[in-house]
Design an enzyme around this catalytic site. Structure first.
Site, short mmCIF file in Angstrom:
data_model
loop_
_atom_site.label_atom_id
_atom_site.label_comp_id
_atom_site.label_asym_id
_atom_site.label_seq_id
_atom_site.Cartn_x
_atom_site.Cartn_y
_atom_site.Cartn_z
N ILE A 36 0.82 -1.22 0.00
CA ILE A 36 0.00 0.00 0.00
C ILE A 36 0.85 1.26 0.00
CG2 ILE A 36 -2.01 -1.10 1.06
CD1 ILE A 36 -1.20 0.32 3.69
N ASN A 92 12.94 -7.93 5.61
CA ASN A 92 13.38 -7.11 6.74
C ASN A 92 13.10 -7.92 8.01
OD1 ASN A 92 13.98 -4.92 5.05
ND2 ASN A 92 11.88 -4.20 5.12
N GLY A 98 13.58 -2.13 9.72
CA GLY A 98 12.42 -1.60 9.00
C GLY A 98 11.21 -2.51 8.97
N GLN A 99 11.25 -3.64 9.67
CA GLN A 99 10.07 -4.51 9.69
C GLN A 99 9.00 -3.85 10.54
OE1 GLN A 99 10.64 -8.51 11.24
NE2 GLN A 99 8.65 -9.18 10.49
N HIS A 105 7.49 -11.81 5.56
CA HIS A 105 7.10 -11.36 4.22
C HIS A 105 8.32 -10.95 3.42
CE1 HIS A 105 6.98 -7.74 6.79
NE2 HIS A 105 7.21 -7.02 5.70
N HIS A 107 9.56 -8.65 0.23
CA HIS A 107 9.25 -7.52 -0.65
C HIS A 107 9.85 -7.83 -2.01
CE1 HIS A 107 8.21 -4.48 2.52
NE2 HIS A 107 8.92 -5.32 3.27
#
Length: 119
Positions: A36, A92, A98-99, A105, A107
């Site tokens: 998003i 991450n 930055g998680q 997951h 990216h």
């Protein structure tokens, strides 16, 4: 418990359909959807359906599902037609990296120059 849906997890809610997402691909073990807040023209998250807090926990507890996530990242890259130009797959791990959602997951990033080192 690892693998079990977590009531407070955004990605578990996407897997269950309780939170909408722009799904681009699904398998028995994974879901891929558009980020998003994209950081590249192509920015898709590939997640395991089962809850694991990060990529390392996923790889330890369910290496076959970790492989599924990586394989699906490649399939999404082909589907998005970015596989011939190059793409990056990033996990991450931890807030310091930055998680922000603590459900494993990957990216998938592509569609612009991706300098090295990132960050």
């Amino acid at each position: 418990m690892a693998g079990e849906p977590q009531a407070d997890c955004l990605f578990c809610k996407i897997v269950s359909g309780d939170v909408p997402a722009t799904i681009v691909r699904e398998t028995e073990t994974t879901v891929a959807f558009r980020d998003i807040n994209p950081q590249a023209p192509c920015h898709v998250l590939v997640i395991p359906r089962a809850h694991y807090p990060d990529g390392a926990a996923l790889a330890t507890a369910a290496p076959e599902v970790a492989a599924d996530v990586l394989r699906e990242a490649g399939e999404v890259a082909a589907q998005e037609k970015v596989d011939g130009h190059g793409y990056r797959v990033v996990f991450n791990t931890g807030a310091g990296a930055g998680q922000t959602v603590f459900h494993a997951h990957a990216h998938l990033l592509a569609g612009r120059g991706l300098t090295w080192p990132p960050g």
